[in-house]
Design an enzyme around this catalytic site. Structure first.
Site, PDB file in Angstrom:
ATOM      1  N   ASN A  96      18.782  55.941  52.125  1.00  0.00           N
ATOM      2  CA  ASN A  96      20.174  55.484  52.197  1.00  0.00           C
ATOM      3  C   ASN A  96      20.447  54.516  51.058  1.00  0.00           C
ATOM      4  OD1 ASN A  96      19.593  52.680  53.127  1.00  0.00           O
ATOM      5  ND2 ASN A  96      18.695  53.810  54.839  1.00  0.00           N
ATOM      6  N   PRO A 125      11.448  55.008  65.743  1.00  0.00           N
ATOM      7  CA  PRO A 125      11.441  53.836  66.617  1.00  0.00           C
ATOM      8  C   PRO A 125      12.425  52.798  66.088  1.00  0.00           C
ATOM      9  CG  PRO A 125       9.468  53.910  65.244  1.00  0.00           C
ATOM     10  CD  PRO A 125      10.186  55.197  65.015  1.00  0.00           C
ATOM     11  N   PHE A 150      20.904  42.925  62.075  1.00  0.00           N
ATOM     12  CA  PHE A 150      22.106  43.165  61.276  1.00  0.00           C
ATOM     13  C   PHE A 150      22.830  44.366  61.855  1.00  0.00           C
ATOM     14  CE2 PHE A 150      22.586  40.826  57.185  1.00  0.00           C
ATOM     15  CZ  PHE A 150      21.681  39.829  57.480  1.00  0.00           C
ATOM     16  N   LYS A 157      20.257  45.750  72.208  1.00  0.00           N
ATOM     17  CA  LYS A 157      18.927  45.542  71.629  1.00  0.00           C
ATOM     18  C   LYS A 157      18.267  44.271  72.158  1.00  0.00           C
ATOM     19  CE  LYS A 157      19.854  48.183  67.417  1.00  0.00           C
ATOM     20  NZ  LYS A 157      19.272  48.555  66.137  1.00  0.00           N
TER      21      LYS A 157
HETATM   22  N1  CTP Z   1      16.953  48.759  62.806  1.00  0.00           N
HETATM   23  C1  CTP Z   1      15.582  48.807  63.058  1.00  0.00           C
HETATM   24  N2  CTP Z   1      14.945  49.998  63.145  1.00  0.00           N
HETATM   25  C2  CTP Z   1      15.630  51.142  63.022  1.00  0.00           C
HETATM   26  C3  CTP Z   1      17.019  51.126  62.781  1.00  0.00           C
HETATM   27  C4  CTP Z   1      17.659  49.900  62.663  1.00  0.00           C
HETATM   28  O1  CTP Z   1      14.970  47.742  63.175  1.00  0.00           O
HETATM   29  N3  CTP Z   1      14.964  52.279  63.124  1.00  0.00           N
HETATM   30  C5  CTP Z   1      17.625  47.458  62.754  1.00  0.00           C
HETATM   31  C6  CTP Z   1      18.209  47.097  61.409  1.00  0.00           C
HETATM   32  O2  CTP Z   1      17.270  46.407  60.611  1.00  0.00           O
HETATM   33  C7  CTP Z   1      19.368  46.188  61.821  1.00  0.00           C
HETATM   34  C8  CTP Z   1      19.802  46.715  63.160  1.00  0.00           C
HETATM   35  O3  CTP Z   1      18.708  47.518  63.626  1.00  0.00           O
HETATM   36  O4  CTP Z   1      18.923  44.868  62.015  1.00  0.00           O
HETATM   37  C9  CTP Z   1      21.095  47.492  63.207  1.00  0.00           C
HETATM   38  O5  CTP Z   1      21.048  48.704  62.548  1.00  0.00           O
HETATM   39  P1  CTP Z   1      22.361  49.636  62.394  1.00  0.00           P
HETATM   40  O6  CTP Z   1      21.963  50.743  61.501  1.00  0.00           O
HETATM   41  O7  CTP Z   1      23.550  48.851  62.062  1.00  0.00           O
HETATM   42  O8  CTP Z   1      22.655  50.122  63.838  1.00  0.00           O
HETATM   43  P2  CTP Z   1      21.888  51.076  64.773  1.00  0.00           P
HETATM   44  O9  CTP Z   1      21.099  50.258  65.696  1.00  0.00           O
HETATM   45  O10 CTP Z   1      21.147  52.073  63.960  1.00  0.00           O
HETATM   46  O11 CTP Z   1      23.051  51.743  65.619  1.00  0.00           O
HETATM   47  P3  CTP Z   1      24.243  52.688  65.116  1.00  0.00           P
HETATM   48  O12 CTP Z   1      23.661  53.562  64.039  1.00  0.00           O
HETATM   49  O13 CTP Z   1      24.608  53.394  66.323  1.00  0.00           O
HETATM   50  O14 CTP Z   1      25.317  51.787  64.605  1.00  0.00           O
END
Ligand code: CTP
Length: 413
Positions: free
Chosen positions: A212, A307, A325, A343
């Site tokens: 990304n 995960p 974030f 979370k």
């Molecule tokens: N994050 C993580 N592990 C993942 C995906 C995300 O630890 N596999 C953490 C990111 O580092 C961030 C937070 O989750 O702190 C939020 O990620 P975001 O992409 O905004 O949201 P998602 O939880 O993926 O939910 P959605 O895609 O539905 O918005």
């Protein structure tokens, strides 16, 4: 890298013989890693030329409120410059400039910037000893200190006028050490912080993968700010092109699964976990050993869930204080609050993506910080400055949490 790496310093030169030291000061500030812009008052130009300062700072020198050079495409030039700075250092600060700053006057570019900024302002007085000792000057200094302005010096010694006493501007090396001290807050001293940053790379075959647009800039800035605040800091980073911040222990990973393993290997020792990484939510179900050939007209890639690293850390019993974030395109606060609850984290830093000038590859960002106490809005600013503000809020929230909770965490070690 030096003690002022990533710091943006606006050097305000006022009229005094010590202005001749400003060329050396600028060079040394840059050697220490700072970006320097120079503002000169009319009186300052009598002592050192704008051309000299332009040459040593490698940028135009700003002199007037309506200077085109300040920010060519805006009518609010001084506001842009005031926002740019992490620190405004007025050196030398004449008796007259101290008086104006104490009164909150804005009759030239420098005093206007000092009023318009929310950056730290420091002054390095330089004047004849009688002027320094005059009660009017001492009253002005007391007012400046009350208003949170840092006063560097002055030193005692032989003065340009031939007299001996207090009023000499500190030497450039001393000013630089004091400026660096302003950023070393100690807010997280004695604590261990783990930060994740950057994108992840999920392999499809040996040459292709899913990733990304995350640059890693925000996560690296957060790690840097944590170290400045006195924390022992580990940065678990996905693939980025960034230089590792100094004094940070960097662990490089590629995929979200590797990031998860690297975090959990170290999490037992952590007091605070900050998940800034844009870890991939999904990865290919199978990774082809060989490069996939374009035999078919269409192809379907099956993805499986990765995960959630942040949620897994938040789920650790008596685990670290966790900060996540949330990058959202719509209903920022609503979605971020939901993420906080879902979370189980202590704080969410929400940023709106898909808007110009903030987010993924940009140098600037804006955040809304949400915890159980409410919302704090941090407006658009440079990521390194924003990271320092974020760390300040995390420290406040961490220390405000039930102290027994933090003590239990300490016992876990
Ligand atoms: N994050 C993580 N592990 C993942 C995906 C995300 O630890 N596999 C953490 C990111 O580092 C961030 C937070 O989750 O702190 C939020 O990620 P975001 O992409 O905004 O949201 P998602 O939880 O993926 O939910 P959605 O895609 O539905 O918005």
């Amino acid at each position: 890298m030096g003690t002022l790496t990533n710091k943006r310093i606006l050097l305000g030169i006022t009229g005094g013989i010590a202005a001749y030291k400003c060329a050396d000061l600028t060079r040394r500030l840059r050697d220490a890693g700072a970006e320097v812009r120079v503002v000169m008052t009319q009186a300052a130009t009598q002592f050192v030329t704008p051309l000299t300062m332009q040459t040593v700072s490698d940028h135009p020198v700003y002199q007037h409120v309506f200077d085109d050079a300040v920010a060519p495409d805006t009518t609010m030039a001084h506001i842009e410059l005031a926002r740019w700075a992490d620190l405004i250092l007025v050196a030398p600060a004449s008796a007259n400039s101290l008086a104006k700053l104490a009164q909150g006057r804005a009759d030239d570019l420098l005093t206007t910037l000092c009023l318009a900024t929310d950056a730290v302002v420091a002054v390095a007085p330089a004047m004849n000893r009688q002027m320094w000792q005059n009660p009017a000057t001492q009253d002005n200094l007391a007012a400046l200190r009350r208003n949170g302005i840092a006063v560097f010096g002055p030193a005692e010694g032989i003065q340009a006028c031939g007299e001996t006493g207090p009023g000499r501007m500190l030497e450039p090396a001393e000013l630089i050490a004091l400026a660096a001290d302003l950023f070393a807050t100690g807010l997280l001293s004695g604590l261990r912080v783990i930060v994740t940053a950057g994108p992840t790379w999920e392999s499809i075959d040996p040459v292709r993968g899913i990733t990304n647009r995350s640059s890693g800039k925000m996560g690296y800035a957060v790690a840097h700010a944590a170290v400045d605040a006195g924390a022992e800091t580990i940065l678990v980073s996905g693939p980025t092109h960034l230089d590792p911040p100094e004094r940070v222990d960097v662990v490089r990973v590629t995929s979200a699964q590797q990031m998860l393993a690297a975090v959990h290997d170290r999490i037992g020792e952590a007091d605070i976990f900050i998940g800034v990484a844009a870890a991939a939510d999904y990865r290919p179900a199978e990774v082809s050993v060989d490069k996939i050939k374009k035999d078919a007209e269409t192809m379907t890639l099956k993805l499986i869930r990765n995960p959630d690293i942040l949620a897994s850390v938040a789920a650790i019993p008596q685990g670290p204080f966790t900060v996540g974030f949330a990058a959202e395109t719509t209903d920022l606060i609503h979605h971020a609050r939901k993420k906080l609850e879902r979370k189980g984290v202590d704080m969410i830093a929400a940023n709106k993506v898909g808007v110009p000038e903030t987010g993924f590859d940009s140098d600037d960002n804006a955040l809304a910080l949400i915890d159980d106490q409410g919302i704090i809005e941090l407006p658009r600013m440079h990521k390194s400055r924003l990271a320092r503000r974020l760390i300040r809020e995390i420290a406040r929230s961490y220390h405000a949490k039930d102290s027994t909770e933090n003590t239990r965490r300490a016992h876990r070690r």
